[in-house]
Design a protein around this motif. Structure first.
Motif, PDB file in Angstrom:
ATOM      1  N   PHE A  55       0.828  -1.201   0.000  1.00  0.00           N
ATOM      2  CA  PHE A  55       0.000   0.000   0.000  1.00  0.00           C
ATOM      3  C   PHE A  55       0.869   1.261   0.000  1.00  0.00           C
ATOM      4  O   PHE A  55       0.489   2.299  -0.555  1.00  0.00           O
ATOM      5  N   ASP A  59       1.028   3.106  -6.396  1.00  0.00           N
ATOM      6  CA  ASP A  59      -0.028   4.107  -6.519  1.00  0.00           C
ATOM      7  C   ASP A  59      -1.388   3.431  -6.396  1.00  0.00           C
ATOM      8  O   ASP A  59      -1.496   2.205  -6.447  1.00  0.00           O
ATOM      9  N   ARG A  60      -2.422   4.217  -6.255  1.00  0.00           N
ATOM     10  CA  ARG A  60      -3.747   3.668  -5.952  1.00  0.00           C
ATOM     11  C   ARG A  60      -4.235   2.708  -7.033  1.00  0.00           C
ATOM     12  O   ARG A  60      -4.792   1.651  -6.733  1.00  0.00           O
ATOM     13  N   TYR A  63      -2.136  -0.578  -6.962  1.00  0.00           N
ATOM     14  CA  TYR A  63      -2.491  -1.338  -5.773  1.00  0.00           C
ATOM     15  C   TYR A  63      -3.870  -1.979  -5.925  1.00  0.00           C
ATOM     16  O   TYR A  63      -4.090  -3.106  -5.480  1.00  0.00           O
TER      17      TYR A  63
END
Length: 230
Positions: A55, A59-60, A63
């Protein structure tokens, strides 16, 4: 006076002895089962630690892709756990002299099923990507192939996990899994910053490969030892 002149005195001394016996029994049970408890901890670490650590490295979006790939692995893990309990039940009631032939048959069936699962995943890849909403590109396709390799490794070694329990090699099993945890965490820092999603799923591949190699070596040594005693 009432204590020493009553039946309580006669019951008190044997009661103390029973307490000592129970204490020694609890101690022996703890020593016997301690590695089973540690095993659960390290197994959770090498299978789930990535979800916590990565996490902070990805990056979002990346992930999210990594977590989505775990949607694929989770049902396979559940299947392997369920099958391993059935295998354990059969191997435990089988004499050590007959374990080899039964284990080889079970392993053949398992690998056959694993081949079907992995080929199916490969063929159904476009539909899986669409279902879990993953973009199709070179990175995600390579990561998916690594996930398939992880699935195959899982089916390869879970029979050996059971075999080590039958051979009372729980300590060795624990140490192998602990090594996998350490290498997996190290690989996160080495691979993920440079390779992103591919590095992330590769940490799972490394952990499962270490467990597979270690369990197979110890398991095969155990089988050879039994048959060398004939």
């Amino acid at each position: 006076f009432a204590f020493f002149t009553s039946g309580l005195r006669r019951e008190f001394i044997p009661g103390l002895k029973q307490i000592k016996i129970r204490q020694s029994l609890i101690k022996s049970i703890f020593q016997e089962r301690v590695y089973f408890g540690f095993q659960e901890i390290v197994t959770a670490l090498y299978t789930q630690a990535g979800l916590l650590i990565l996490f902070y490295f990805l990056d979002r979006e990346t992930y999210g892709y990594y977590r989505a790939f775990f949607v694929i692995i989770s049902p396979v893990m559940l299947i392997s756990v369920a099958v391993s309990q059935v295998v354990l039940k059969h191997l435990v009631v089988t004499s050590h002299k007959k374990v080899k032939s039964l284990f080889r048959r079970i392993k053949l069936y398992t690998l056959s099923f694993a081949s079907i699962v992995c080929v199916s995943l490969f063929i159904l890849q476009p539909y899986i990507f669409q279902f879990i909403k993953i973009d199709t590109n070179t990175t995600t396709e390579m990561a998916f192939l690594i996930i398939i390799a992880v699935v195959l490794l899982r089916f390869v070694f879970f029979n050996y996990e059971v075999l080590l329990i039958v051979f009372d090699k729980q300590k060795q099993r624990f140490l192998i899994t602990l090594l996998a945890v350490i290498l997996s965490i190290i690989s996160v820092f080495i691979l993920v910053p440079k390779y992103g999603l591919i590095g992330a799923v590769s940490t799972n591949l490394i952990a499962n490969a270490v467990v597979a190699v270690g369990l197979i070596i110890i398991g095969e040594i155990g089988i050879k030892k039994i048959y060398s005693e004939k």
